[in-house]
Design a protein around this motif. Sequence first.
Motif, PDB file in Angstrom:
ATOM      1  N   LEU A  72      81.854   4.266 -12.890  1.00  0.00           N
ATOM      2  CA  LEU A  72      83.134   4.645 -12.278  1.00  0.00           C
ATOM      3  C   LEU A  72      83.529   6.084 -12.585  1.00  0.00           C
ATOM      4  CD1 LEU A  72      85.366   1.503 -12.956  1.00  0.00           C
ATOM      5  CD2 LEU A  72      84.076   2.054 -10.883  1.00  0.00           C
ATOM      6  N   GLY A  73      83.009   6.643 -13.667  1.00  0.00           N
ATOM      7  CA  GLY A  73      83.449   7.980 -14.073  1.00  0.00           C
ATOM      8  C   GLY A  73      84.917   8.001 -14.444  1.00  0.00           C
ATOM      9  N   ALA A  74      85.376   6.928 -15.090  1.00  0.00           N
ATOM     10  CA  ALA A  74      86.810   6.778 -15.373  1.00  0.00           C
ATOM     11  C   ALA A  74      87.119   6.828 -16.858  1.00  0.00           C
ATOM     12  CB  ALA A  74      87.303   5.465 -14.776  1.00  0.00           C
ATOM     13  N   GLU A  75      86.267   7.459 -17.648  1.00  0.00           N
ATOM     14  CA  GLU A  75      86.497   7.497 -19.083  1.00  0.00           C
ATOM     15  C   GLU A  75      87.872   8.098 -19.391  1.00  0.00           C
ATOM     16  OE1 GLU A  75      84.456   9.325 -23.139  1.00  0.00           O
ATOM     17  OE2 GLU A  75      83.252   9.103 -21.316  1.00  0.00           O
ATOM     18  N   GLY A  76      88.619   7.407 -20.245  1.00  0.00           N
ATOM     19  CA  GLY A  76      89.961   7.849 -20.607  1.00  0.00           C
ATOM     20  C   GLY A  76      91.064   7.239 -19.761  1.00  0.00           C
ATOM     21  N   TYR A 111     102.169  -0.332 -10.174  1.00  0.00           N
ATOM     22  CA  TYR A 111     102.748   1.003 -10.290  1.00  0.00           C
ATOM     23  C   TYR A 111     101.627   1.983 -10.628  1.00  0.00           C
ATOM     24  CZ  TYR A 111     106.992  -1.779 -11.122  1.00  0.00           C
ATOM     25  OH  TYR A 111     108.019  -2.683 -11.028  1.00  0.00           O
ATOM     26  N   GLY A 112     101.640   3.137  -9.984  1.00  0.00           N
ATOM     27  CA  GLY A 112     100.672   4.167 -10.347  1.00  0.00           C
ATOM     28  C   GLY A 112      99.433   4.146  -9.476  1.00  0.00           C
ATOM     29  N   ASP A 113      98.295   4.396 -10.078  1.00  0.00           N
ATOM     30  CA  ASP A 113      97.039   4.667  -9.366  1.00  0.00           C
ATOM     31  C   ASP A 113      96.380   3.371  -8.899  1.00  0.00           C
ATOM     32  OD1 ASP A 113      94.620   5.576  -8.427  1.00  0.00           O
ATOM     33  OD2 ASP A 113      94.231   6.906 -10.132  1.00  0.00           O
ATOM     34  N   ARG A 114      96.791   2.895  -7.721  1.00  0.00           N
ATOM     35  CA  ARG A 114      96.243   1.640  -7.183  1.00  0.00           C
ATOM     36  C   ARG A 114      94.739   1.759  -6.921  1.00  0.00           C
ATOM     37  NH1 ARG A 114      97.601  -3.041  -4.048  1.00  0.00           N
ATOM     38  NH2 ARG A 114      95.583  -3.988  -3.606  1.00  0.00           N
ATOM     39  N   ALA A 115      94.275   2.915  -6.505  1.00  0.00           N
ATOM     40  CA  ALA A 115      92.842   3.081  -6.226  1.00  0.00           C
ATOM     41  C   ALA A 115      92.017   2.883  -7.495  1.00  0.00           C
ATOM     42  CB  ALA A 115      92.571   4.454  -5.620  1.00  0.00           C
ATOM     43  N   LEU A 116      92.512   3.416  -8.617  1.00  0.00           N
ATOM     44  CA  LEU A 116      91.826   3.204  -9.895  1.00  0.00           C
ATOM     45  C   LEU A 116      91.763   1.718 -10.219  1.00  0.00           C
ATOM     46  CD1 LEU A 116      90.715   3.969 -12.725  1.00  0.00           C
ATOM     47  CD2 LEU A 116      93.114   4.200 -13.452  1.00  0.00           C
ATOM     48  N   LEU A 117      92.879   1.031 -10.053  1.00  0.00           N
ATOM     49  CA  LEU A 117      92.919  -0.399 -10.337  1.00  0.00           C
ATOM     50  C   LEU A 117      91.901  -1.156  -9.502  1.00  0.00           C
ATOM     51  CD1 LEU A 117      94.338  -2.813 -11.750  1.00  0.00           C
ATOM     52  CD2 LEU A 117      95.835  -2.918  -9.732  1.00  0.00           C
ATOM     53  N   ASP A 118      91.860  -0.881  -8.214  1.00  0.00           N
ATOM     54  CA  ASP A 118      90.932  -1.584  -7.327  1.00  0.00           C
ATOM     55  C   ASP A 118      89.486  -1.344  -7.744  1.00  0.00           C
ATOM     56  OD1 ASP A 118      93.028  -2.605  -5.839  1.00  0.00           O
ATOM     57  OD2 ASP A 118      92.875  -1.084  -4.262  1.00  0.00           O
ATOM     58  N   ARG A 119      89.167  -0.095  -8.071  1.00  0.00           N
ATOM     59  CA  ARG A 119      87.792   0.233  -8.470  1.00  0.00           C
ATOM     60  C   ARG A 119      87.427  -0.441  -9.786  1.00  0.00           C
ATOM     61  NH1 ARG A 119      88.072   5.649  -9.731  1.00  0.00           N
ATOM     62  NH2 ARG A 119      85.812   5.760  -9.975  1.00  0.00           N
ATOM     63  N   TRP A 120      88.377  -0.421 -10.725  1.00  0.00           N
ATOM     64  CA  TRP A 120      88.109  -0.999 -12.045  1.00  0.00           C
ATOM     65  C   TRP A 120      87.936  -2.502 -11.962  1.00  0.00           C
ATOM     66  CZ3 TRP A 120      89.749  -4.398 -15.729  1.00  0.00           C
ATOM     67  CH2 TRP A 120      89.246  -4.196 -17.023  1.00  0.00           C
ATOM     68  N   LEU A 121      88.819  -3.156 -11.220  1.00  0.00           N
ATOM     69  CA  LEU A 121      88.723  -4.610 -11.087  1.00  0.00           C
ATOM     70  C   LEU A 121      87.430  -5.041 -10.413  1.00  0.00           C
ATOM     71  CD1 LEU A 121      92.387  -5.458 -10.026  1.00  0.00           C
ATOM     72  CD2 LEU A 121      91.311  -6.019 -12.224  1.00  0.00           C
ATOM     73  N   ALA A 122      87.016  -4.291  -9.395  1.00  0.00           N
ATOM     74  CA  ALA A 122      85.770  -4.630  -8.709  1.00  0.00           C
ATOM     75  C   ALA A 122      84.578  -4.547  -9.641  1.00  0.00           C
ATOM     76  CB  ALA A 122      85.575  -3.713  -7.512  1.00  0.00           C
ATOM     77  N   ALA A 123      84.613  -3.591 -10.562  1.00  0.00           N
ATOM     78  CA  ALA A 123      83.506  -3.424 -11.498  1.00  0.00           C
ATOM     79  C   ALA A 123      83.581  -4.398 -12.670  1.00  0.00           C
ATOM     80  CB  ALA A 123      83.486  -1.987 -12.027  1.00  0.00           C
ATOM     81  N   ALA A 124      84.793  -4.776 -13.074  1.00  0.00           N
ATOM     82  CA  ALA A 124      84.975  -5.527 -14.321  1.00  0.00           C
ATOM     83  C   ALA A 124      84.893  -7.031 -14.163  1.00  0.00           C
ATOM     84  CB  ALA A 124      86.315  -5.167 -14.954  1.00  0.00           C
ATOM     85  N   TRP A 129      99.437  -5.664 -22.455  1.00  0.00           N
ATOM     86  CA  TRP A 129      98.171  -5.127 -22.957  1.00  0.00           C
ATOM     87  C   TRP A 129      97.868  -3.801 -22.258  1.00  0.00           C
ATOM     88  CZ3 TRP A 129      98.954  -9.953 -20.922  1.00  0.00           C
ATOM     89  CH2 TRP A 129      98.899 -11.032 -21.809  1.00  0.00           C
ATOM     90  N   THR A 130      97.274  -2.873 -22.982  1.00  0.00           N
ATOM     91  CA  THR A 130      96.792  -1.625 -22.389  1.00  0.00           C
ATOM     92  C   THR A 130      95.296  -1.525 -22.624  1.00  0.00           C
ATOM     93  OG1 THR A 130      98.902  -0.512 -22.725  1.00  0.00           O
ATOM     94  CG2 THR A 130      96.976   0.884 -22.356  1.00  0.00           C
ATOM     95  N   ILE A 131      94.574  -1.346 -21.525  1.00  0.00           N
ATOM     96  CA  ILE A 131      93.119  -1.214 -21.544  1.00  0.00           C
ATOM     97  C   ILE A 131      92.781   0.261 -21.380  1.00  0.00           C
ATOM     98  CG2 ILE A 131      90.973  -1.889 -20.386  1.00  0.00           C
ATOM     99  CD1 ILE A 131      92.732  -4.213 -19.107  1.00  0.00           C
ATOM    100  N   ALA A 172      80.292   5.035 -21.906  1.00  0.00           N
ATOM    101  CA  ALA A 172      79.222   4.063 -21.634  1.00  0.00           C
ATOM    102  C   ALA A 172      79.760   2.744 -21.075  1.00  0.00           C
ATOM    103  CB  ALA A 172      78.410   3.801 -22.909  1.00  0.00           C
ATOM    104  N   GLY A 173      80.902   2.816 -20.405  1.00  0.00           N
ATOM    105  CA  GLY A 173      81.449   1.626 -19.775  1.00  0.00           C
ATOM    106  C   GLY A 173      82.194   0.696 -20.695  1.00  0.00           C
ATOM    107  N   LYS A 174      82.253   1.002 -21.986  1.00  0.00           N
ATOM    108  CA  LYS A 174      82.945   0.133 -22.933  1.00  0.00           C
ATOM    109  C   LYS A 174      84.457   0.354 -22.837  1.00  0.00           C
ATOM    110  CE  LYS A 174      79.090  -1.451 -24.668  1.00  0.00           C
ATOM    111  NZ  LYS A 174      78.727  -1.311 -26.090  1.00  0.00           N
ATOM    112  N   ILE A 175      85.206  -0.673 -23.164  1.00  0.00           N
ATOM    113  CA  ILE A 175      86.659  -0.558 -23.164  1.00  0.00           C
ATOM    114  C   ILE A 175      87.204  -0.826 -24.559  1.00  0.00           C
ATOM    115  CG2 ILE A 175      86.866  -1.283 -20.746  1.00  0.00           C
ATOM    116  CD1 ILE A 175      88.281  -3.829 -22.780  1.00  0.00           C
ATOM    117  N   THR A 176      88.409  -0.318 -24.798  1.00  0.00           N
ATOM    118  CA  THR A 176      89.211  -0.748 -25.933  1.00  0.00           C
ATOM    119  C   THR A 176      90.533  -1.252 -25.372  1.00  0.00           C
ATOM    120  OG1 THR A 176      90.104   1.488 -26.260  1.00  0.00           O
ATOM    121  CG2 THR A 176      88.151   0.878 -27.541  1.00  0.00           C
ATOM    122  N   TRP A 177      91.241  -2.023 -26.172  1.00  0.00           N
ATOM    123  CA  TRP A 177      92.517  -2.549 -25.686  1.00  0.00           C
ATOM    124  C   TRP A 177      93.456  -2.774 -26.845  1.00  0.00           C
ATOM    125  CZ3 TRP A 177      94.156  -7.580 -27.030  1.00  0.00           C
ATOM    126  CH2 TRP A 177      93.177  -8.384 -27.648  1.00  0.00           C
ATOM    127  N   ALA A 178      94.737  -2.784 -26.527  1.00  0.00           N
ATOM    128  CA  ALA A 178      95.758  -2.994 -27.545  1.00  0.00           C
ATOM    129  C   ALA A 178      96.908  -3.778 -26.937  1.00  0.00           C
ATOM    130  CB  ALA A 178      96.262  -1.661 -28.089  1.00  0.00           C
TER     131      ALA A 178
END
Length: 245
Positions: free
Chosen positions: A166-170, A230-243, A184-186, A191-197
């Motif tokens: 995705l090239g979405a690091e950060g 709220y915010g970057d819906r395109a990011l959400l759609d891309r992330w959900l499709a991959a995750a 929760w915040t992801i 390398a595609g890994k996530i952290t969450w809190a």
Amino acid sequence: MTDYHSQIQTEAARLAALAGDLSVPVPTCPGWTLAELITHVGQTHRWATHVLRNQVRERIWSRQVPGDLAEGENGDADWLAAGAAELLETLRATDPSMTVWTWGPDERASWWPRRILFELVIHRADAELALGADPAIPAETAIDGVEEFLHNLPHAAWVTRRLAELGAEGATIHLHANDADGEWTITQGPAGKITWARGHAKGDVAVQGPVADLLLLLYGRRSPDALTVYGDRALLDRWLAAAAF
């Protein structure tokens, strides 16, 4: 301590009760009918039973474990129930601290009941959606399910490979339950890994709604259109499709 054994028993019975007309297509599992869904879940139960009974410590996948079915045959409600009963008997007889293979971060027998529960919860929801029903998941269970998903996600190599592309690091995604104490915040890492809190925070995109819908959203079973974004819906759609598992 969460009683995963009783919840597994309840969810397995609920799924078996839905396994009437096995020819019904399952839209949330493209290409599957209820027959394939029941077979997948029942085979997962037999896989976990094999790992625990044999104290397996090397990687083994579901397809490598005998499923008590003829070649090309699918399971039915009785076959599903038999596998669930055998698994529960095994879980109750197994020391939770025993070292066994898992695909997650915890190489102990205690990893399996929680994973099996949410395999059942999500696939029971698949069956209900296929039959035109709206899945009901208790808020406490859904909160645990969100955290089980996030706990295991960094170790699901087939998912992290997609996330890395995705090239979405950060990038950050915030989930906010409006019917329970769950936020929760992801954060997408290298390398595609996530952290969450847990807790309130701002994200590049935020999703608010019932916690059961947030759980189904993570698994690709609920569209963001059914929640408030709220915010970057395109990011959400891309992330959900991959995750999605």
